[in-house]
Design an enzyme around this catalytic site. Structure first.
Site, short mmCIF file in Angstrom:
data_model
loop_
_atom_site.label_atom_id
_atom_site.label_comp_id
_atom_site.label_asym_id
_atom_site.label_seq_id
_atom_site.Cartn_x
_atom_site.Cartn_y
_atom_site.Cartn_z
N HIS A 276 0.84 -1.20 0.00
CA HIS A 276 0.00 0.00 0.00
C HIS A 276 0.88 1.26 0.00
O HIS A 276 0.64 2.18 -0.78
CB HIS A 276 -0.92 -0.04 1.24
CG HIS A 276 -1.64 1.25 1.51
ND1 HIS A 276 -2.95 1.44 1.15
CD2 HIS A 276 -1.23 2.39 2.09
CE1 HIS A 276 -3.32 2.67 1.50
NE2 HIS A 276 -2.29 3.27 2.09
N GLU A 277 1.91 1.27 0.82
CA GLU A 277 2.81 2.43 0.88
C GLU A 277 3.56 2.60 -0.44
O GLU A 277 3.73 3.72 -0.93
CB GLU A 277 3.82 2.29 2.03
CG GLU A 277 3.21 2.22 3.43
CD GLU A 277 2.36 3.43 3.78
OE1 GLU A 277 2.64 4.53 3.25
OE2 GLU A 277 1.40 3.28 4.55
N HIS A 280 1.43 4.37 -2.90
CA HIS A 280 1.43 5.84 -2.81
C HIS A 280 2.57 6.42 -3.64
O HIS A 280 2.41 7.43 -4.31
CB HIS A 280 1.62 6.29 -1.35
CG HIS A 280 0.37 6.25 -0.54
ND1 HIS A 280 -0.80 6.86 -0.95
CD2 HIS A 280 0.08 5.68 0.65
CE1 HIS A 280 -1.74 6.68 -0.03
NE2 HIS A 280 -1.23 5.95 0.95
N GLU A 354 -5.90 7.03 -1.00
CA GLU A 354 -5.88 5.81 -0.19
C GLU A 354 -6.49 4.64 -0.96
O GLU A 354 -5.98 3.52 -0.93
CB GLU A 354 -6.61 6.02 1.13
CG GLU A 354 -5.90 6.97 2.09
CD GLU A 354 -4.48 6.55 2.38
OE1 GLU A 354 -4.21 5.35 2.50
OE2 GLU A 354 -3.61 7.44 2.48
N ASP A 358 -4.61 1.26 -2.02
CA ASP A 358 -5.19 -0.06 -1.73
C ASP A 358 -5.30 -0.89 -3.01
O ASP A 358 -4.98 -2.08 -3.03
CB ASP A 358 -6.59 0.09 -1.10
CG ASP A 358 -6.52 0.38 0.39
OD1 ASP A 358 -5.40 0.35 0.95
OD2 ASP A 358 -7.58 0.64 0.99
ZN LIG Z 1 -2.12 5.24 2.71
#
Ligand SMILES: [Zn+2]
Length: 412
Positions: A276-277, A280, A354, A358
């Site tokens: 997930h990071e 980003h 976000e 995801d």
């Molecule tokens: Zn996040």
């Protein structure tokens, strides 16, 4: 426009801000007991669920008391010419406008911090302690305060002094210089935050070789993400709550995992959080965020430059000698409805990011471990699983657990 009218406009804005916040909080609290949707009814067992209900209510009541007290204090300060009094004291020390401004804000910040300290002490050592979250010792609490003050003095004082100096030199164009400076400074901080600021408060160690590091390296290789910096931070020094975040860019980019996260989650769950990071980063959220906040800062400083020279701002706060620092206070409040709105827009964008992060984790890794990790993290922080949509709209930088689970299961 007269000074009296402006004074009541400022008071009106403060009251409306306060009321909106209280109303949304109350609506949100009304839904604490809502039935849990099917997708997330396995987060808590009965005992934990009841504990989370108590935690929500305790925090709600606590913040209601604290914000009401500070709101009343603030109004009293306005009606009893608090700014004029503090300005008068600051002017007793020096004739230099920069030094006066530093003393003025120094006294305000220090005093309000002293007043809020008993409340944060109570929150940490009574509320968080009662619910089993607190790991902070009284010494850590004290040193955090002292270090925070020192940082504030050096960084906050330095930036304020520079901005006023720009203003004295260039008046109408000070906003351009200030904007440039703040932009360069925040780029620098974004890049070196982990190296310069984090070590003041925490210990960071490179992730040790082993099963976890091997799993992470394998994932990073698969998605072509060059990652040499994975750090573990001793979050457990203060709280049992877990977290992970991405910071920096270029050679300085790193992922920081809380030691509590490593304790709470299985290997595949941690890799999912990390995916997930990485999402980003790959979706360029770091860059977009920087561009948006740079533009917003520029706009704010530009509008500030249109008003800051008006003596009306100081007059409205009952201060006879017009000055940059008094104007800044008045402007800050007059501008707050706009910053409220930009805050809501930023939260909306953040929630969108976000979802994208995801999705990235879902596509390049697996959705299931991310779902179970999000549920565990919610459980371990006794999160509110049924926030009201108006509260989410105003305050949430992340989608709710339910929304994220639905999105990861393709049920939206
Ligand atoms: Zn996040």
């Amino acid at each position: 426009m007269t000074a009296t009218y402006l004074f009541y406009l400022i008071i009106g804005i403060l009251i409306i801000n306060f009321l909106i916040d209280k109303i949304i909080n109350a609506i949100n609290a009304k839904h604490f007991q809502d039935a849990l949707p099917r997708e997330i009814n396995d987060v808590y067992d009965q005992t934990e669920y009841e504990k989370s209900q108590r935690y929500k209510k305790t925090n709600y009541r606590f913040s209601l008391v604290v914000s009401s007290i500070s709101f009343i204090g603030l109004l009293l300060f306005f009606f009893f010419d608090g700014f004029a009094i503090v300005d008068g004291i600051a002017r007793g020390f020096s004739n230099n406008e920069i030094i006066i401004a530093l003393i003025f804000f120094g006294m305000l910040v220090f005093a309000s911090d002293l007043i809020s300290t008993p409340f944060s002490y109570y929150h940490t050592f009574v509320i968080e302690e009662r619910f089993g979250f607190n790991k902070t010792t009284k010494a850590t609490f004290l040193f955090d305060k002292l270090k925070g003050w020192l940082l504030m003095l050096i960084v906050g004082g330095g930036i304020l002094a520079l901005i006023i100096w720009f203003y004295q030199l260039t008046t109408d164009y000070f906003w351009i210089y200030t904007w440039l400076f703040v932009t360069v400074f925040s780029l620098f901080m974004n890049m070196f935050y982990a190296r310069l600021v984090v070590p003041i408060f925490n210990k960071q160690t490179p992730l040790e070789d082993g099963e976890l590091k091997a799993a992470i390296s394998e994932y990073a290789r698969k998605v072509g993400f060059k990652l040499k910096n994975i750090f573990v931070i001793d979050g457990s020094k203060r709280s049992t709550k877990a977290n992970a975040y991405f910071s920096g860019f270029g050679r300085e980019k790193r992922i920081t995992l809380y030691d509590t996260l490593i304790n709470d989650l299985e290997t595949d769950e941690i890799v999912a959080v990390l995916a997930h990071e990485v999402g980003h980063y790959k979706r360029k959220h770091i860059i977009y965020n920087m561009i948006i906040s740079t533009l917003l800062t520029g706009l704010t400083f530009y509008i500030l430059s249109l008003f800051i020279s008006s003596p009306l701002l100081s007059e409205a706060l009952g201060v006879r000698i017009p000055s940059f620092h008094i104007g800044l206070v008045a402007f800050g409040i007059l501008y707050s409805p706009i910053s409220e709105i930009t805050g809501i827009v930023m939260n909306y964008i953040s929630r969108m990011f976000e979802y994208q992060a995801d999705d990235y984790a879902k596509e390049t890794y697996q959705p299931e471990p991310l779902i179970t990790s999000l549920k565990k993290l919610s459980k371990n922080s006794l999160s509110n699983l049924t926030p009201h949509p108006s509260y989410v709209f105003m305050n949430y930088s992340h989608p709710t657990l339910l929304q994220r689970v639905r999105n990861l299961k393709n049920e939206q």
